[in-house]
Scaffold this motif. Structure first.
Motif, PDB file in Angstrom:
ATOM      1  N   LEU A 424      36.157  52.935  49.429  1.00  0.00           N
ATOM      2  CA  LEU A 424      36.672  52.750  48.078  1.00  0.00           C
ATOM      3  C   LEU A 424      35.982  53.686  47.094  1.00  0.00           C
ATOM      4  CD1 LEU A 424      38.484  51.305  46.085  1.00  0.00           C
ATOM      5  CD2 LEU A 424      36.851  49.395  46.050  1.00  0.00           C
ATOM      6  N   ARG A 425      34.685  53.930  47.280  1.00  0.00           N
ATOM      7  CA  ARG A 425      33.995  54.900  46.420  1.00  0.00           C
ATOM      8  C   ARG A 425      34.629  56.285  46.557  1.00  0.00           C
ATOM      9  NH1 ARG A 425      29.536  53.048  43.961  1.00  0.00           N
ATOM     10  NH2 ARG A 425      28.866  51.032  44.765  1.00  0.00           N
ATOM     11  N   ASP A 426      34.975  56.656  47.771  1.00  0.00           N
ATOM     12  CA  ASP A 426      35.661  57.938  47.972  1.00  0.00           C
ATOM     13  C   ASP A 426      36.962  57.981  47.176  1.00  0.00           C
ATOM     14  OD1 ASP A 426      33.713  58.779  49.801  1.00  0.00           O
ATOM     15  OD2 ASP A 426      34.842  58.042  51.533  1.00  0.00           O
ATOM     16  N   HIS A 427      37.722  56.899  47.252  1.00  0.00           N
ATOM     17  CA  HIS A 427      39.035  56.883  46.608  1.00  0.00           C
ATOM     18  C   HIS A 427      38.929  56.998  45.089  1.00  0.00           C
ATOM     19  CE1 HIS A 427      40.134  55.836  50.553  1.00  0.00           C
ATOM     20  NE2 HIS A 427      40.363  54.544  50.415  1.00  0.00           N
ATOM     21  N   LEU A 428      37.874  56.434  44.511  1.00  0.00           N
ATOM     22  CA  LEU A 428      37.702  56.424  43.063  1.00  0.00           C
ATOM     23  C   LEU A 428      36.902  57.614  42.548  1.00  0.00           C
ATOM     24  CD1 LEU A 428      36.828  52.649  42.517  1.00  0.00           C
ATOM     25  CD2 LEU A 428      38.986  53.777  41.960  1.00  0.00           C
ATOM     26  N   GLY A 429      36.279  58.356  43.470  1.00  0.00           N
ATOM     27  CA  GLY A 429      35.341  59.386  43.031  1.00  0.00           C
ATOM     28  C   GLY A 429      34.112  58.776  42.392  1.00  0.00           C
ATOM     29  N   ALA A 430      33.768  57.562  42.787  1.00  0.00           N
ATOM     30  CA  ALA A 430      32.604  56.869  42.233  1.00  0.00           C
ATOM     31  C   ALA A 430      31.330  57.395  42.892  1.00  0.00           C
ATOM     32  CB  ALA A 430      32.718  55.363  42.457  1.00  0.00           C
TER      33      ALA A 430
END
Length: 446
Positions: A424-430
């Motif tokens: 999910l961090r990858d998907h958000l660029g977080a």
């Protein structure tokens, strides 16, 4: 073609759709509220469309009249997302859990377990509770607003500390030397606040993304401070482009004040599309959905929005020229201008309401291209970083969005062709985070 691309989340509400009448739609599975296979199908359809995340909004209360409408909330969000974690591969899994009536250790354990089970795809929408009926389910009352948010800061900080209570290399799995883990790298957090406390540690190692991602959906200055300090994704409810821009700028300023890069915080604007082969077909679908709601009450509310005394006796008639001349949109309701705009097009009051002018998010009832046009307009205007999509009906809405709307967004360069990573961090660029964020150093509002 733009290099900046949307983040999309698909909402789950109840078992049928965002509209109260969704359970009656032709083709809907009447057992969807408790049928996990249905939710798996919806989640896999969203994943087919490369949607970044699924989101379950939740309040721990039965808040619907079940005589004619299906429950608005899920049977249990964490259990549902655990099922979906096993049947999907890439899509993020986010749900709401209250900081007001949940203990930080339970929250930390449940969400980190989901994160490990899903291989780094979990997110927590950390919100306070404001519904007195929900509070009564815990034998409590709603505390004062300042106290609620003071507790929320403590809960989030303790949860994050517990998530980081294992150092990243604590798990050894060293068969030869008979060492499962390095206990020197698994330590209690021993945090004590005014409202909550926890010793720790958790019995759970880090996931592929380290720890879950925090989301936020509260409003006002207190909610803005929570979002600016902790959240990577924020659910917002603007009704106009201008309001959305203002909310997004306020969010980015809050992140800056907390010592963070504002680009790390993605604002997702709520949006309620009805997708059909034509605008007329979409409007007919929404009229069918409205059969279970109190249209008499809604027409009176519509009158209050545009400054006219309206009653149910005129439901199937348009406003007269005299009424249109006297109508004035309420300055206290951002939906009012849109309601009057639709009324001036000559629709009956029933059809004005069917256009979604009273819904809590902007509504577009039309073709896939109509839906994509709205999303493009808002996104390119800087009104949001993406959308939280509340489909009117799930049984055909997920397929329609992924198979019809997503390709248009991709062709226009507004949405990615595939997942760039697996978490999910990858998907958000977080950014990477494990435990508390060391940049957020200023004390929270007391």
């Amino acid at each position: 073609m733009t290099s900046r691309q949307m983040v999309l989340g698909m909402q789950f509400s109840g078992g049928y759709g965002a509209e109260p009448g969704a359970w009656r739609l032709p083709g809907a599975n009447l057992n969807s509220y408790t049928d996990m296979d249905q939710f798996v199908r919806y989640a896999q359809a969203a994943e087919r469309g490369k949607v970044q995340l699924l989101f379950i909004a939740d309040t721990p209360v039965l808040d619907m009249d079940l005589d004619h409408q299906a429950p608005h909330h899920m049977i249990d969000p964490m259990l549902l997302l655990t099922v979906l974690a096993r049947e999907t591969e890439r899509i993020g899994l986010v749900t709401t859990a209250s900081t007001t009536f949940s203990e930080p250790y339970n929250l930390a354990r449940q969400f980190k377990a989901l994160d490990v089970i899903s291989h780094g795809r979990a997110g927590w929408n950390a919100v306070t509770t404001s519904d007195p009926a929900a509070a009564a389910n815990f034998g409590a009352t709603i505390p004062p607003r300042a106290e609620k948010y003071e507790r929320a800061h403590e809960v989030i900080q303790i949860v994050q500390a517990l998530w980081g209570s294992w150092e990243k290399d604590a798990l050894l799995l060293d068969v030869e030397n008979k060492r499962y883990a390095d206990m020197d790298k698994i330590q209690p957090v021993n945090l004590q606040g005014k409202h909550v406390a926890s010793r720790g540690p958790l019995p759970i190692p880090p996931s592929e993304q380290g720890q879950p991602v925090i989301f936020q959906a509260g409003g006002g200055s207190y909610g803005l401070e929570i979002a600016g300090r902790y959240a990577s994704g924020v659910y917002a409810n603007p009704y106009t482009v201008e309001d959305a821009r203002a909310q997004r700028e306020a969010l980015r300023d809050a992140a800056k004040r907390a010592g963070r890069d504002p680009d790390e915080v993605k604002m997702l604007a709520g949006f309620m599309p009805t997708i059909a082969a034509s605008r007329q077909a979409a409007l007919e679908r929404r009229r069918f959905l409205d059969e279970v709601v109190d249209l008499h009450q809604r027409v009176r509310y519509l009158g209050a929005m545009i400054g006219l005394p309206l009653g149910p006796d005129r439901l199937d008639e348009p406003l007269t020229a005299e009424q249109l001349a006297d109508a004035v949109p309420s300055p206290h309701d951002p939906r009012s201008a849109r309601a009057l705009e639709v009324a001036r097009q000559g629709w009956t009051l029933r059809d004005v309401i069917a256009h979604g002018v009273i819904d809590y998010h902007p509504v577009v009832a039309g073709t896939a291209a109509d839906v994509a046009d709205h999303m493009q307009e808002w996104f390119e205007a800087g009104a949001c970083d993406g959308f939280s999509i509340a489909l009117d009906g799930f049984h055909d809405g997920f397929d329609a969005f992924s198979d019809q709307v997503v390709p248009i967004l991709q062709e226009r360069g507004l949405f990615h062709e595939d997942y760039e990573g697996s978490t999910l961090r990858d998907h958000l660029g977080a950014p990477e985070q494990y435990g508390l964020d060391p940049r957020v150093t200023k004390p929270a509002r007391s």
